[in-house]
Design an enzyme around this catalytic site. Structure first.
Site, PDB file in Angstrom:
ATOM      1  N   LYS A   1      20.508   3.148  -4.020  1.00 29.31           N
ATOM      2  CA  LYS A   1      19.606   2.015  -4.302  1.00 29.31           C
ATOM      3  C   LYS A   1      18.231   2.304  -3.708  1.00 29.31           C
ATOM      4  O   LYS A   1      18.036   2.237  -2.496  1.00 29.31           O
ATOM      5  CB  LYS A   1      20.137   0.711  -3.695  1.00 29.31           C
ATOM      6  CG  LYS A   1      19.350  -0.483  -4.234  1.00 29.31           C
ATOM      7  CD  LYS A   1      19.492  -1.734  -3.413  1.00 29.31           C
ATOM      8  CE  LYS A   1      18.562  -1.797  -2.245  1.00 29.31           C
ATOM      9  NZ  LYS A   1      17.127  -1.782  -2.576  1.00 29.31           N
TER      10      LYS A   1
ATOM     11  N   GLU B   1      19.546   5.357   9.789  1.00 31.09           N
ATOM     12  CA  GLU B   1      18.257   5.902  10.234  1.00 31.09           C
ATOM     13  C   GLU B   1      17.309   4.711  10.281  1.00 31.09           C
ATOM     14  O   GLU B   1      16.858   4.240   9.238  1.00 31.09           O
ATOM     15  CB  GLU B   1      17.728   6.937   9.233  1.00 31.09           C
ATOM     16  CG  GLU B   1      18.642   8.110   9.001  1.00 31.09           C
ATOM     17  CD  GLU B   1      18.681   9.078  10.166  1.00 31.09           C
ATOM     18  OE1 GLU B   1      17.919   8.892  11.132  1.00 31.09           O
ATOM     19  OE2 GLU B   1      19.489  10.012  10.104  1.00 31.09           O
TER      20      GLU B   1
ATOM     21  N   CYS C   1       8.971   6.321  10.365  1.00 28.02           N
ATOM     22  CA  CYS C   1       9.788   5.900  11.501  1.00 28.02           C
ATOM     23  C   CYS C   1       9.550   6.805  12.705  1.00 28.02           C
ATOM     24  O   CYS C   1       9.707   6.378  13.837  1.00 28.02           O
ATOM     25  CB  CYS C   1      11.247   5.916  11.093  1.00 28.02           C
ATOM     26  SG  CYS C   1      11.648   7.425  10.241  1.00 28.02           S
TER      27      CYS C   1
ATOM     28  N   GLU D   1       8.029  -2.077  16.564  1.00 30.71           N
ATOM     29  CA  GLU D   1       7.540  -1.125  15.568  1.00 30.71           C
ATOM     30  C   GLU D   1       6.542  -1.815  14.633  1.00 30.71           C
ATOM     31  O   GLU D   1       6.859  -2.817  14.008  1.00 30.71           O
ATOM     32  CB  GLU D   1       8.716  -0.595  14.760  1.00 30.71           C
ATOM     33  CG  GLU D   1       8.288   0.486  13.809  1.00 30.71           C
ATOM     34  CD  GLU D   1       9.437   1.023  12.993  1.00 30.71           C
ATOM     35  OE1 GLU D   1      10.167   0.201  12.408  1.00 30.71           O
ATOM     36  OE2 GLU D   1       9.592   2.247  12.934  1.00 30.71           O
TER      37      GLU D   1
HETATM   38  P1  NAD Z   1      14.270  -2.809   5.048  1.00 31.68           P
HETATM   39  O1  NAD Z   1      15.355  -2.678   6.031  1.00 31.68           O
HETATM   40  O2  NAD Z   1      13.780  -4.152   4.715  1.00 31.68           O
HETATM   41  O3  NAD Z   1      14.714  -2.176   3.636  1.00 31.68           O
HETATM   42  C1  NAD Z   1      15.244  -0.883   3.520  1.00 31.68           C
HETATM   43  C2  NAD Z   1      16.163  -0.865   2.319  1.00 31.68           C
HETATM   44  O4  NAD Z   1      17.233  -1.754   2.564  1.00 31.68           O
HETATM   45  C3  NAD Z   1      15.517  -1.328   1.009  1.00 31.68           C
HETATM   46  O5  NAD Z   1      16.056  -0.575  -0.059  1.00 31.68           O
HETATM   47  C4  NAD Z   1      15.971  -2.777   0.911  1.00 31.68           C
HETATM   48  O6  NAD Z   1      16.031  -3.265  -0.413  1.00 31.68           O
HETATM   49  C5  NAD Z   1      17.356  -2.685   1.514  1.00 31.68           C
HETATM   50  N1  NAD Z   1      17.848  -3.937   2.068  1.00 31.68           N
HETATM   51  C6  NAD Z   1      17.122  -4.971   2.588  1.00 31.68           C
HETATM   52  N2  NAD Z   1      17.961  -5.965   2.975  1.00 31.68           N
HETATM   53  C7  NAD Z   1      19.229  -5.546   2.708  1.00 31.68           C
HETATM   54  C8  NAD Z   1      20.506  -6.128   2.882  1.00 31.68           C
HETATM   55  N3  NAD Z   1      20.679  -7.335   3.406  1.00 31.68           N
HETATM   56  N4  NAD Z   1      21.590  -5.412   2.496  1.00 31.68           N
HETATM   57  C9  NAD Z   1      21.454  -4.168   1.979  1.00 31.68           C
HETATM   58  N5  NAD Z   1      20.260  -3.585   1.771  1.00 31.68           N
HETATM   59  C10 NAD Z   1      19.156  -4.256   2.133  1.00 31.68           C
HETATM   60  O7  NAD Z   1      13.149  -1.853   5.551  1.00 31.68           O
HETATM   61  P2  NAD Z   1      11.777  -1.526   4.836  1.00 31.68           P
HETATM   62  O8  NAD Z   1      10.824  -2.611   5.178  1.00 31.68           O
HETATM   63  O9  NAD Z   1      12.014  -1.241   3.405  1.00 31.68           O
HETATM   64  O10 NAD Z   1      11.392  -0.140   5.564  1.00 31.68           O
HETATM   65  C11 NAD Z   1      10.659  -0.054   6.706  1.00 31.68           C
HETATM   66  C12 NAD Z   1      11.574   0.134   7.886  1.00 31.68           C
HETATM   67  O11 NAD Z   1      12.425   1.259   7.713  1.00 31.68           O
HETATM   68  C13 NAD Z   1      10.802   0.429   9.155  1.00 31.68           C
HETATM   69  O12 NAD Z   1      11.272  -0.389  10.174  1.00 31.68           O
HETATM   70  C14 NAD Z   1      11.103   1.886   9.451  1.00 31.68           C
HETATM   71  O13 NAD Z   1      11.092   2.298  10.757  1.00 31.68           O
HETATM   72  C15 NAD Z   1      12.419   2.089   8.866  1.00 31.68           C
HETATM   73  N6  NAD Z   1      12.539   3.490   8.462  1.00 31.68           N
HETATM   74  C16 NAD Z   1      13.351   4.322   9.181  1.00 31.68           C
HETATM   75  C17 NAD Z   1      13.443   5.658   8.842  1.00 31.68           C
HETATM   76  C18 NAD Z   1      14.313   6.629   9.578  1.00 31.68           C
HETATM   77  O14 NAD Z   1      14.553   7.704   9.060  1.00 31.68           O
HETATM   78  N7  NAD Z   1      14.807   6.341  10.750  1.00 31.68           N
HETATM   79  C19 NAD Z   1      12.747   6.136   7.768  1.00 31.68           C
HETATM   80  C20 NAD Z   1      11.934   5.267   7.073  1.00 31.68           C
HETATM   81  C21 NAD Z   1      11.865   3.939   7.420  1.00 31.68           C
END
Ligand code: NAD
Length: 487
Positions: A172, A247, A281, A381
């Site tokens: 997804k 992650e 991240c 963050e």
């Molecule tokens: P997010 O957690 O809102 O969304 C990430 C993904 O999860 C999206 O595809 C979203 O649709 C999905 N999602 C959201 N709610 C969900 C739920 N209840 N159940 C299942 N899936 C769900 O994060 P974001 O705003 O899209 O991304 C930014 C964040 O991601 C930052 O905090 C960043 O640090 C983190 N990030 C971490 C890494 C890493 O490798 N550690 C890499 C990139 C981003």
């Protein structure tokens, strides 16, 4: 441009016909509409992946590898198109998309293509008369949920090892940035991945994401995103005790000692935080400066930040594009007020750029904030072009500040003292440490964090382990009845 869901080898509309508007962050115009996958679409995709699993897992590993290698070639052949799509959808400067996103995506698929037939088992020296061997087997259908900051690259980090190891996938993409992933699915279809092995279902977290993470037919969910969502994924996984790999966020400490080569540290620290508008991240979002070099370093660092060329990401001269969504731009800007309310000093930036050509986009100036290590902006963050600066006077103090957040993903050290570098790298609570560099990644090197940054590793041999489970098989070689059997 494909705008439907990719399920069972075909592009299809969502069952209930829902759609999502995809926005260009440069001017907030609508690029296109794509199908919105919901629970019923995820069910369909999981069924297709489950049906494809037996043949995929029993295909010769080298054949699975060959498809991944063909995919890497196809990505390179369509590199410019993928770079344009990624840049348009996410706001990555096109020069970065060409130099980093596309080549890294191809390299990752190529690495795991080569790895597919290198995953060996073990023979264990057990008691005489018995042969015990351990083989690594794929898990089954794997659910993968990725965020919007590096959509193309994260597809390769997640799908590369999963497919090489013999799993089938339902991925997804983020609802915000699905375009390059859908194009990738099309390329996978063209190079010959069998129907159902890869399914790409964009949708919202609360609909498609939740269904994928709770689905009883999914053996593992691999998630990249925020820590808040990561916690929910763990709760969802309890239904069938599926494996979870997380992650999550980070708050990288980037430490500059008084023996650092200052010009190199300035350039590297700017890359650490301003590359991809700070939406990484592993970003070096906390700059810790030894008090003896703080003034000299800051003078150069601020000058460099002010000279970064903001602009339309599709312009090859652009060095920093917009943030990926208006929502996220507002969130990052809200931290400027948080910093000021806590007594922080905005050294430069802190607002949208004044250039009228960028007025409708999600732009933020490179922002440098002097703050105390315990302040919210040094603990939470921000995920934008926003770096905090604090000073230290000893290695111990630097280490204590570096380890003072609940995250533990990436960190950097700038020093010419070898023993200090090793000592500090060993003591930092961080999944990855870069010395005299920052943010290096390579498909062969494990990527992952500790604490609130999550658990499990992407890439490297570690990733192949994460997508397999050990099965221990015992052979009674002499076919003798064991002596303790009372006959
Ligand atoms: P997010 O957690 O809102 O969304 C990430 C993904 O999860 C999206 O595809 C979203 O649709 C999905 N999602 C959201 N709610 C969900 C739920 N209840 N159940 C299942 N899936 C769900 O994060 P974001 O705003 O899209 O991304 C930014 C964040 O991601 C930052 O905090 C960043 O640090 C983190 N990030 C971490 C890494 C890493 O490798 N550690 C890499 C990139 C981003």
């Amino acid at each position: 441009m494909r705008n439907q869901l990719f399920i069972d080898g075909e592009f299809v509309d969502a069952i209930d016909g829902g759609t999502i508007e995809v926005i260009n962050p440069h001017d907030c115009s609508v690029i296109t509409e794509i199908a919105e996958g919901r629970a019923a679409d995820i069910d369909r995709a999981v069924d297709a992946a489950a049906a494809a699993f037996p043949a995929w897992r029993s295909m010769a590993a080298a054949e699975r590898g060959r498809l991944l290698l063909k995919l890497a070639d196809a990505i390179e052949a369509h590199g410019e198109e993928l770079a344009q799509l990624e840049s348009l959808d996410t706001g990555h400067p096109i020069s970065d998309a060409r130099k980093l996103d596309v080549p890294r995506t191809a390299a990752c698929f190529r690495y795991f293509g080569g790895m597919a037939d290198k995953l060996q088992g073990d023979v264990i020296p057990v008691e005489p008369g018995f042969l015990n061997y351990v083989q690594r087997e794929p898990l089954g259908v794997v659910g993968q949920i990725v965020p919007w900051n590096f959509p193309l690259m994260f597809c390769s980090w997640k799908m590369g090892p999963a497919l090489a190891a013999g799993n089938t996938v339902v991925l997804k993409p983020s609802e915000l940035t699905p375009l390059s992933s859908l194009r990738l699915a099309e390329l996978m279809n063209e190079v010959g991945f069998p129907a159902g092995v890869v399914n790409m279902v964009p949708g919202y977290g609360a609909g498609a994401g939740e269904r994928l993470a709770t689905h009883a037919g999914v053996a593992k969910v691999a998630f990249t995103g925020s820590t808040a969502t990561g916690r929910r994924i763990v709760e969802y996984s309890a239904s069938n005790l599926k494996r979870v790999q997380l992650e999550l966020g980070g708050k990288g400490a980037n430490i500059v000692f008084d023996d650092a080569i200052i010009p190199a540290a300035v350039g590297g620290s700017a890359f650490a935080i301003f590359h991809n508008q700070g939406q990484a991240c592993i970003a070096g979002s906390r700059l810790l400066l030894h008090e003896r070099i703080a003034d000299e370093f800051l003078e150069r660092f601020v000058a460099l930040a002010r000279s970064i060329r903001l602009g339309n990401p599709l312009d090859p001269a652009t060095e920093m594009g917009p943030l990926t969504s208006p929502m996220h731009r507002d969130r990052v800007l809200s931290y400027v007020k948080v910093a000021v309310d806590e007594g922080g000093e905005i050294i430069t930036g802190g607002s949208a750029p004044s250039d009228p050509a960028l007025a409708n986009g999600c732009y933020i100036e490179p922002t440098i904030v002097r703050a105390k290590p315990g302040d919210r902006v040094c603990q939470e963050e921000v995920f934008g072009p926003f770096v905090t600066v604090s000073t230290f006077s000893s290695d111990d103090e630097a280490l204590a500040i570096a380890n003072s957040t609940d995250y533990g993903l990436g960190g950097g050290l700038w020093t010419q003292n070898l023993s200090r570098a090793h000592r500090m790298a060993g003591a930092m609570r961080s999944g990855m440490v870069w010395v005299n560099s920052y943010k290096r990644v390579n498909p062969g090197s494990p990527f992952g964090g500790t604490g609130l940054s999550g658990y499990g590793h992407e890439m490297g041999f570690e990733a192949m382990r994460e997508y397999t489970e050990a099965k221990s098989i015992w052979i009674n070689v002499d076919a003798q009845i064991p002596p303790w059997y009372p006959r």
